[in-house]
Design an enzyme around this catalytic site. Sequence first.
Site, mmCIF file in Angstrom:
data_model
loop_
_atom_site.group_PDB
_atom_site.id
_atom_site.type_symbol
_atom_site.label_atom_id
_atom_site.label_comp_id
_atom_site.label_asym_id
_atom_site.label_seq_id
_atom_site.Cartn_x
_atom_site.Cartn_y
_atom_site.Cartn_z
ATOM 1 C CD GLU A 267 -2.850 1.459 2.393
ATOM 2 O OE1 GLU A 267 -3.751 2.325 2.199
ATOM 3 O OE2 GLU A 267 -2.508 0.737 3.353
ATOM 4 C CG ASP B 154 -1.863 13.065 0.214
ATOM 5 O OD1 ASP B 154 -2.808 13.033 0.905
ATOM 6 O OD2 ASP B 154 -0.712 12.968 0.422
ATOM 7 C CE LYS C 210 -3.252 26.089 -5.117
ATOM 8 N NZ LYS C 210 -2.686 26.692 -4.078
ATOM 9 C CG ASP D 115 -12.209 11.414 -1.139
ATOM 10 O OD1 ASP D 115 -10.932 11.084 -0.887
ATOM 11 O OD2 ASP D 115 -12.451 12.707 -0.358
ATOM 12 C CB THR E 179 -8.359 3.113 3.943
ATOM 13 O OG1 THR E 179 -9.080 4.129 3.771
ATOM 14 C CG2 THR E 179 -8.030 2.231 2.866
ATOM 15 C CD GLU E 180 -6.389 4.664 9.919
ATOM 16 O OE1 GLU E 180 -5.514 4.709 9.020
ATOM 17 O OE2 GLU E 180 -6.104 4.021 10.993
ATOM 18 C CE1 TYR E 181 -6.280 9.976 5.734
ATOM 19 C CE2 TYR E 181 -7.577 11.588 4.323
ATOM 20 C CZ TYR E 181 -6.502 11.317 5.379
ATOM 21 O OH TYR E 181 -5.648 12.334 5.598
ATOM 22 C CD GLU E 182 -13.154 2.169 1.644
ATOM 23 O OE1 GLU E 182 -11.981 1.860 1.748
ATOM 24 O OE2 GLU E 182 -13.723 1.542 0.644
#
Length: 252
Positions: free
Chosen positions: A46, A128, A132, A164, A202-205
Amino acid sequence: MSLRLRGRKNIRESLEQQPELVVLDPQTLKGRWHEFFGNDHPIHIECGMGKGQFISRMSVNNPEINYIGMDIYDELIRRGSEKARALWKSEKNADNVPNLALVRGNVELLDEMFEPGELERIYLNFSDPWPKAKHARRRLTHPRFLEKYKHVLSEIGEIHFKTDSLTLFEFSLNSFSNTELQMRNISLDLHRTEIREDLVLTEYETKFVGQGMPIYRLEAVIGKEVQAAHRRKVAEDLEHEMRRVHVKDEEE
Ligand SMILES: C[S@@+](CC[C@H](N)C(=O)[O-])C[C@H]1O[C@@H](n2cnc3c(N)ncnc32)[C@H](O)[C@@H]1O
């Protein structure tokens, strides 16, 4: 010495005390990762593991796979090591984590850490987005990264990507397509009907799904044989479907 520096020193010391789990100089293991794990099992990585929820759970669920969680920050590696140890203790009553390496490293240097073909799967989870345009080169699905992944993945290698960010996903679809990778299992709302527990969150998910946000996902395959097999399967499924519709039409 400032508190901040002392904190960093403590974190580094804690990482140095776990050489069987934490790898601080991954370039030295190039071509020798199977020696680190002590077996020839496939290696899945990962890239950008964060606090390590996903990779720790994967290591417990799939003991026949060797996992690598990579991140650039010492503190995240430390937290990942705590998480992995706690999970292996609670679920397997084990004091060690046999099939996981937590690597402090930069994805930029992936080809200095792995020989061509040394990896079988790369997970890019909630990378990430770098929104921009002038930062597009930093996105982990930029074609320059995809070329690195193709280099270190084996003939049956795969990339599994979740995000996301609609803009990152859109950028990535073009990127994968321009790099002639065969995409499959594309989803614009992964957990639409129910949480896909089989895919390990995952954590973010976990956070985004809790907020009701859609998760975008795709898989990409590398080798020509796997790509051809995938296209054959799609063609067979289509033929089967057309035959089924034909029979149904005749019955009506
Ligand atoms: C948004 S977080 C996602 C964490 C985790 N994958 C998840 O889904 O919960 C992105 C992570 O990627 C790491 N990262 C970003 N660029 C990286 C790079 N070039 N090499 C290694 N890690 C990187 C960051 O430090 C951060 O922990």
